[in-house]
Design a protein around this motif. Structure first.
Motif, PDB file in Angstrom:
ATOM      1  N   TRP A  25       0.838  -1.205   0.000  1.00 27.96           N
ATOM      2  CA  TRP A  25       0.000   0.000   0.000  1.00 27.96           C
ATOM      3  C   TRP A  25       0.870   1.250   0.000  1.00 27.96           C
ATOM      4  O   TRP A  25       0.638   2.178  -0.771  1.00 27.96           O
ATOM      5  CB  TRP A  25      -0.913  -0.019   1.213  1.00 27.96           C
ATOM      6  N   GLN A 109      -7.725  -5.928   6.777  1.00 25.61           N
ATOM      7  CA  GLN A 109      -7.712  -6.246   5.351  1.00 25.61           C
ATOM      8  C   GLN A 109      -8.523  -7.494   5.056  1.00 25.61           C
ATOM      9  O   GLN A 109      -8.819  -8.301   5.934  1.00 25.61           O
ATOM     10  CB  GLN A 109      -6.280  -6.435   4.838  1.00 25.61           C
ATOM     11  N   ARG A 152     -10.176   9.111  -4.508  1.00 25.80           N
ATOM     12  CA  ARG A 152     -10.529   8.828  -5.894  1.00 25.80           C
ATOM     13  C   ARG A 152     -12.028   8.924  -6.165  1.00 25.80           C
ATOM     14  O   ARG A 152     -12.464   9.494  -7.158  1.00 25.80           O
ATOM     15  CB  ARG A 152     -10.043   7.433  -6.284  1.00 25.80           C
ATOM     16  N   ASP A 170     -13.053   5.427  -1.719  1.00 21.42           N
ATOM     17  CA  ASP A 170     -11.882   4.725  -2.257  1.00 21.42           C
ATOM     18  C   ASP A 170     -10.785   5.784  -2.299  1.00 21.42           C
ATOM     19  O   ASP A 170     -10.824   6.704  -3.121  1.00 21.42           O
ATOM     20  CB  ASP A 170     -12.215   4.195  -3.649  1.00 21.42           C
ATOM     21  N   TRP A 172      -6.467   6.753  -1.645  1.00 22.76           N
ATOM     22  CA  TRP A 172      -5.063   6.342  -1.497  1.00 22.76           C
ATOM     23  C   TRP A 172      -4.864   4.856  -1.810  1.00 22.76           C
ATOM     24  O   TRP A 172      -4.036   4.179  -1.202  1.00 22.76           O
ATOM     25  CB  TRP A 172      -4.542   6.677  -0.089  1.00 22.76           C
ATOM     26  N   SER A 173      -5.632   4.366  -2.744  1.00 18.63           N
ATOM     27  CA  SER A 173      -5.478   2.968  -3.140  1.00 18.63           C
ATOM     28  C   SER A 173      -4.211   2.789  -3.962  1.00 18.63           C
ATOM     29  O   SER A 173      -3.772   3.693  -4.676  1.00 18.63           O
ATOM     30  CB  SER A 173      -6.696   2.494  -3.940  1.00 18.63           C
ATOM     31  N   VAL A 177      -3.392  -2.966  -3.464  1.00 18.96           N
ATOM     32  CA  VAL A 177      -4.188  -2.830  -2.240  1.00 18.96           C
ATOM     33  C   VAL A 177      -5.141  -1.644  -2.378  1.00 18.96           C
ATOM     34  O   VAL A 177      -4.695  -0.498  -2.461  1.00 18.96           O
ATOM     35  CB  VAL A 177      -3.299  -2.620  -0.988  1.00 18.96           C
ATOM     36  N   GLY A 178      -6.434  -1.916  -2.402  1.00 21.93           N
ATOM     37  CA  GLY A 178      -7.417  -0.844  -2.368  1.00 21.93           C
ATOM     38  C   GLY A 178      -7.643  -0.398  -0.941  1.00 21.93           C
ATOM     39  O   GLY A 178      -7.583  -1.211  -0.007  1.00 21.93           O
ATOM     40  N   PHE A 179      -7.933   0.889  -0.744  1.00 20.80           N
ATOM     41  CA  PHE A 179      -8.003   1.432   0.616  1.00 20.80           C
ATOM     42  C   PHE A 179      -9.338   2.127   0.843  1.00 20.80           C
ATOM     43  O   PHE A 179      -9.772   2.962   0.036  1.00 20.80           O
ATOM     44  CB  PHE A 179      -6.860   2.413   0.837  1.00 20.80           C
ATOM     45  N   LEU A 206     -13.154  -2.770  -4.232  1.00 17.12           N
ATOM     46  CA  LEU A 206     -11.706  -2.740  -4.056  1.00 17.12           C
ATOM     47  C   LEU A 206     -11.085  -4.124  -4.223  1.00 17.12           C
ATOM     48  O   LEU A 206     -10.024  -4.269  -4.840  1.00 17.12           O
ATOM     49  CB  LEU A 206     -11.363  -2.171  -2.678  1.00 17.12           C
ATOM     50  N   HIS A 210      -8.351  -4.690  -6.997  1.00 17.44           N
ATOM     51  CA  HIS A 210      -6.969  -4.722  -6.506  1.00 17.44           C
ATOM     52  C   HIS A 210      -6.553  -6.069  -5.919  1.00 17.44           C
ATOM     53  O   HIS A 210      -5.352  -6.293  -5.713  1.00 17.44           O
ATOM     54  CB  HIS A 210      -6.766  -3.638  -5.431  1.00 17.44           C
ATOM     55  N   ALA A 213      -8.369  -5.488  -0.114  1.00 11.85           N
ATOM     56  CA  ALA A 213      -8.925  -4.228   0.391  1.00 11.85           C
ATOM     57  C   ALA A 213      -8.478  -4.059   1.831  1.00 11.85           C
ATOM     58  O   ALA A 213      -8.404  -5.035   2.587  1.00 11.85           O
ATOM     59  CB  ALA A 213     -10.449  -4.235   0.308  1.00 11.85           C
TER      60      ALA A 213
END
Length: 246
Positions: A25, A109, A152, A170, A172-173, A177-179, A206, A210, A213
């Motif tokens: 990430w 996660q 985003r 969503d 700072w993905s 790794v989606g955030f 996510l 990705h 998540a």
């Protein structure tokens, strides 16, 4: 420092850090000023303005990690805050005199979809004022905000009158790794599953995009942690430190 190596690709970071999602990430695609380093069995990733802070994600044996942090901080600057497993960060502050412990929290996660999407949907730029108003009411300290760099897209759920009941971002993905961030639920909608549906919708998106998540949660926020655990996310105790006088 002999043995210090700068990593030039996300593949190098993945190998050095053993696929650690927190490290991936932070590394993202090693663009936009991010830098990664290794020494012995330790890896560090310097990520500027990641979730509104300059962060230095670190992993590995504490002896190697302490040497690596001491070598990297002069290169990246004192604004970068070490972040990693709580036991490692607590040990680091005893070995690196310029560091002070900041706080402990949790990295959560999942690699599986939740299947709990409800009536949530992606919002648009025209919803920005409603999102901001909800955050101001329900989560004024949120790092994710409409228009803030790294944020985003937003999802939400509305009632029959059109009022926004819950939102999540969503933000700072990274490619691997989606955030999830900016989760807020209006007071009148709490306990009705609306926040769960919005979080499930974003988490499922996510994971699909990705593979993993993740989010960061405060350990004292037992309601949020319980919600995320119910959606299948695991808990990992992490912590942050800072250079003193910063």
């Amino acid at each position: 420092m002999a043995g210090l190596r700068e990593l030039r690709s996300i593949t190098d970071v993945r190998g050095a850090a053993g696929g650690d999602a927190l490290m991936l990430w932070a590394a993202a695609d090693l663009a936009h000023g991010r830098r990664a380093f290794s020494f012995g069995g330790a890896t560090a990733v310097a990520a500027p303005a990641l979730s509104c802070r300059d962060r230095l994600a670190v992993t590995g044996p504490v002896g190697d990690a302490a040497a690596l942090v001491r070598a990297v901080l002069p290169q990246v600057g004192p604004t970068f805050r070490p972040i990693g497993d709580e036991t490692l960060i607590r040990d680091l502050v005893t070995r690196v005199p310029e560091l002070a412990f900041v706080d402990a929290f949790g990295w959560m996660q999942t690699e599986t979809t939740t299947g709990r999407r409800g009536a949530a949907a992606w919002l648009t730029a025209s919803d920005g004022a409603d999102i901001t108003a909800l955050l101001d009411e329900a989560f004024p300290d949120a790092y994710a905000r409409p228009g803030r760099p790294g944020t985003r897209r937003w999802a939400g759920a509305r009632d029959a009158s059109g009022a926004l009941l819950a939102c999540a971002a969503d933000a700072w993905s990274a490619p691997d790794v989606g955030f999830l961030a900016g989760v807020a639920t209006a007071e009148q909608a709490r306990g009705r599953g609306v926040g769960t549906a919005v979080c499930g919708f974003v988490l499922d998106s996510l994971v699909a995009d990705h593979g993993t998540a993740a989010l960061i949660a405060d350990s004292w926020n037992t309601t949020a942690v319980r919600l995320y655990r119910g959606l299948g996310l695991s808990w990992r105790p992490i912590a942050a430190a800072r250079v003193m006088d910063r």
